[in-house]
Design an enzyme around this catalytic site. Sequence first.
Site, PDB file in Angstrom:
ATOM      1  N   LYS A  22       0.827  -1.205   0.000  1.00  0.00           N
ATOM      2  CA  LYS A  22       0.000   0.000   0.000  1.00  0.00           C
ATOM      3  C   LYS A  22       0.862   1.255   0.000  1.00  0.00           C
ATOM      4  O   LYS A  22       0.639   2.192  -0.784  1.00  0.00           O
ATOM      5  CB  LYS A  22      -0.926  -0.007   1.216  1.00  0.00           C
ATOM      6  N   ARG A  91      -3.275   3.174   8.597  1.00  0.00           N
ATOM      7  CA  ARG A  91      -3.658   1.938   7.920  1.00  0.00           C
ATOM      8  C   ARG A  91      -2.468   0.994   7.807  1.00  0.00           C
ATOM      9  O   ARG A  91      -1.335   1.417   7.628  1.00  0.00           O
ATOM     10  CB  ARG A  91      -4.170   2.234   6.496  1.00  0.00           C
ATOM     11  N   GLY A 100      -8.385  -6.787   4.687  1.00  0.00           N
ATOM     12  CA  GLY A 100      -9.214  -6.936   5.875  1.00  0.00           C
ATOM     13  C   GLY A 100      -8.598  -7.713   7.008  1.00  0.00           C
ATOM     14  O   GLY A 100      -9.231  -7.915   8.047  1.00  0.00           O
ATOM     15  N   MET A 102      -5.710  -6.999   8.730  1.00  0.00           N
ATOM     16  CA  MET A 102      -5.065  -6.204   9.777  1.00  0.00           C
ATOM     17  C   MET A 102      -5.874  -4.931  10.012  1.00  0.00           C
ATOM     18  O   MET A 102      -6.978  -4.780   9.493  1.00  0.00           O
ATOM     19  CB  MET A 102      -3.606  -5.922   9.390  1.00  0.00           C
ATOM     20  N   ARG A 335      -3.613  -1.059  -6.234  1.00  0.00           N
ATOM     21  CA  ARG A 335      -2.788  -2.264  -6.167  1.00  0.00           C
ATOM     22  C   ARG A 335      -3.150  -3.130  -7.364  1.00  0.00           C
ATOM     23  O   ARG A 335      -4.224  -2.967  -7.965  1.00  0.00           O
ATOM     24  CB  ARG A 335      -3.029  -3.039  -4.872  1.00  0.00           C
ATOM     25  N   HIS A 451      -3.671 -42.044   0.912  1.00  0.00           N
ATOM     26  CA  HIS A 451      -4.003 -42.969  -0.173  1.00  0.00           C
ATOM     27  C   HIS A 451      -5.150 -42.423  -1.017  1.00  0.00           C
ATOM     28  O   HIS A 451      -5.088 -42.402  -2.252  1.00  0.00           O
ATOM     29  CB  HIS A 451      -4.376 -44.341   0.410  1.00  0.00           C
ATOM     30  N   SER A 777      14.939 -41.896 -11.011  1.00  0.00           N
ATOM     31  CA  SER A 777      13.675 -41.184 -10.823  1.00  0.00           C
ATOM     32  C   SER A 777      13.460 -41.010  -9.329  1.00  0.00           C
ATOM     33  O   SER A 777      13.475 -41.987  -8.582  1.00  0.00           O
ATOM     34  CB  SER A 777      12.504 -41.957 -11.433  1.00  0.00           C
ATOM     35  N   CYS A 845       9.037 -38.729  -9.940  1.00  0.00           N
ATOM     36  CA  CYS A 845       7.714 -39.303 -10.162  1.00  0.00           C
ATOM     37  C   CYS A 845       6.852 -39.269  -8.905  1.00  0.00           C
ATOM     38  O   CYS A 845       5.775 -39.852  -8.870  1.00  0.00           O
ATOM     39  CB  CYS A 845       7.814 -40.738 -10.685  1.00  0.00           C
ATOM     40  N   TYR A 865      13.003 -34.315 -16.442  1.00  0.00           N
ATOM     41  CA  TYR A 865      11.545 -34.331 -16.568  1.00  0.00           C
ATOM     42  C   TYR A 865      10.897 -34.462 -15.195  1.00  0.00           C
ATOM     43  O   TYR A 865      11.541 -34.848 -14.221  1.00  0.00           O
ATOM     44  CB  TYR A 865      11.074 -35.485 -17.464  1.00  0.00           C
TER      45      TYR A 865
END
Length: 895
Positions: A22, A91, A100, A102, A335, A451, A777, A845, A865
């Site tokens: 701000k 503020r 909202g 603080m 903002r 699971h 992997s 993986c 990957y």
Amino acid sequence: MAHYVYEFTEGGRDMADLLGGKGANLAEMTRMGLPVPPGFTVSTEACRAFLTTGSEPDGLFREISRHLTALEQAAGRLLGQPDDPLLLSVRSGGRFSMPGMMETILDIGLNDDSVLGLAKSSGNERFAWDSYRRLVQMFGSTVMGVDSALFEGTLARLKDVRGAAYDLHLDATDLAGLVEAYKDLIHHETGEDFPQLPAEQLRRAVLAVFESWNGERARLYRRREHIPDDLGTAVNVQTMVFGNLGPDSGSGVAFTRDPATGAPGVYGDYLPNAQGEDVVAGIRNTIPLDGLKDLDPTSYAQLREHMRTLETHYRDLCDIEFTIERGRLWMLQTRVGKRTAEATFAIASALVDEELITADEGLARVGGDGLSRLMFPRFDTSKVGQALAHGIPASPGAAVGAAVFDSAEAVRRAAAGEKVVLVRQETTPDDLPGMIAAQAVLTSRGGKTSHAAVVARGMGKVCVCGAEELGVDTGARRFTADGTTVEEGTVISVDGSEGAVYLGAAPLVDSSVMRYFETGEHSVGLVEAVARAMNRADGVRRLGVRANADTPEDAARARRFGAEGIGLCRTEHMFLGERRQLVEAMILARTDAERERALDGLLPLQREDFVGILEAMDGLPVTIRLLDPPLHEFLPDRTELAVRLAAAEAHGNPPSAHDSELLDAVNRMHEENPMLGLRGVRLGLVAPGLVAMQVRAIAEAVVERKRAGGDPRAEIMVPLIDTVEELRLVREEVEQVLAVVSNASGVPVQCPVGTMIELPRAALTAGSIAQEAEFFSFGTNDLTQTTWGFSRDDVEAAFFSAYLDKGIFKVSPFETIDREGVGRLVEIAIAEGRAAHPGLKIGVCGEHGGDPESVHFFHAAGLDYVSCSPFRVPVARLEAGRAALHGPADNDDSK
């Protein structure tokens, strides 16, 4: 001496770390020449110093006083001056927007004397007393700790007595009496009086904003948004301007584009004769921003011009707060605005078209979390009531179905055409058929990597886990929540994106984005914006993206979603269902011949599975993991067997020989901690024929696909390696089987052999293991468990929430990679593995492969990957592209 206070004229938007979002934006608007009420910012450094010591930093208020004096000189009025007071707002303003969360205190400087001066100088007695009562109420609750409900109750009683529907219907006398009632309330609750000295009001207000950084709602918001706790907040001290001076005044909020859809236009709300807090508090109905054009066309035109200026300057959607004071427009805040996932993609695409940002900047502004939300059906939230319960949003989407409480019932009802939701305390591998049949899975236990969560995500099923409010009684076939009992067959709605459960059928909205990924078809609008982002990501990313898939159907779906192969094909899921009997026969075998017969029965079934998967992924790598879990998971439950045998004996029936054999086997194989016991490579080395059967099934599937003209690229992965000797022994057996199949078929079969790195010792000895491996992997699920010493299925429900509350975790290490611990092991293994074996192919993986922030880590670490659930493949592709641009792990403003 530390420098804690900065004039608005000193800062800019690039100083958000120091001035908060701000304060930095107020400074930026001031530098741009927009009409900003003068003021200064107390930095985040001051807040951090206060939070560390518990007292105001040395010299802070002397510095504030100097800046206040300059502000007073420029205004020609003094703070709280009796005849014509200068009033201030105080503020909060953190580095990241926390709307909202603080505190704000308005009208600092009013007291029993200056309120009279304000009434005279403004010519509006009611306005003066309205401002004073606001200050006393805000100061009393925020600074002095009085329950805000007590103030609201006092105001409500006064309105009842006066017959006033709104605050505006109270006159000056009413409000003056309200001020006295508020002051009496403060004295009664705290034992002290409301402070009359303006300097004391200012000092205590600043410290109260600092303290609000650690307020309960601020802490909760930071946890949810993954905002660090040690940033602190800045405090903005600003000259008050008043929207409650009469019909020619007012306050409003404006957006430069629709934050819900991203469409250009005029969006926002305006409230005449009101301060800004009234707009957001909803105490009166606002009017659409377009309505300001009729009330005050001059201010409206100025506002529209400032909106265009700000959007062009910030090159993004801007959220603006403004006040009109007797026809004069003031800009109070701007903002980069929060927005929905849909708007995030639409705005980024539009700004690229408007040449305000580049294509790479557009890609950096969207995020995988937002894309995930767009891919799944969602509920029309305007038409759903109060949620029955809340849990962990484990797999996104929205689903409706009849509640069922066991797998068999789910399968039966689904086969009859009924949509069902499988409700369990927690799921096990035995529940897989029911999970496949169900529209959604709901459990009262477990977390994002339980699971239920992992399997549901892999199948693209909606899942909410850990809904502790649910009392699930599977025996009685019902659950209770919030005083409501839900019997089996009752229709419920499960929101896997928000973690909510509703009674009844909530209306669903289909996902056009999912249709795009399924078919590749797209046109204008949101889908075109998503397609453009995906194309750009694919064009710049270095990381490959594979899928974790165990069936031909999952493999085909993953390929449609852009997967470049399968990084993890779990063979244990192929041992369930009717094949369980063959597994039981293998375990119970007393002779080599009996064991071979069981394995021979499994062989063609495994081969058939592999043929289908290799066909679906023709021409792309398919990494097949040999059997990983302990064998007892394929046997009936120990307690269930014992009860069954005891019941037979109690009824005078001879015990089942088969059940007795099974119980003996279960007891023989029982382990106190099976996940660290006989499983993975250990099982392959001590269970004769198991590795050979699986490898032969893979090799024969490769032969069949080659004879059919295909291009199968199977890779064999050995799980749970601790030492290079284990891998060497298994690899020798694998190569022997491949040679036998090649010779017998006349078709050369070459399958690279690699391993999962999922134990700390494997990571730390990766250099030696790499000498026997053609690829690595990382199994980050088990690597996280074994590094932290956590049992994933137990700890999430047991104490993770407490760890998050206490700040030990910023996020679950099963959700996002733990860079300092698990990530360090990954980096060591990559470096040592490639040093010993240049060109070693390395991927991941575990579930982290589809987590946006983790993808950025894997890119930086140098992996080739990532592999993830099919439905997370687009997310991984998008984030891999963003990582290549060195963008943040999540710049997604839709959250």
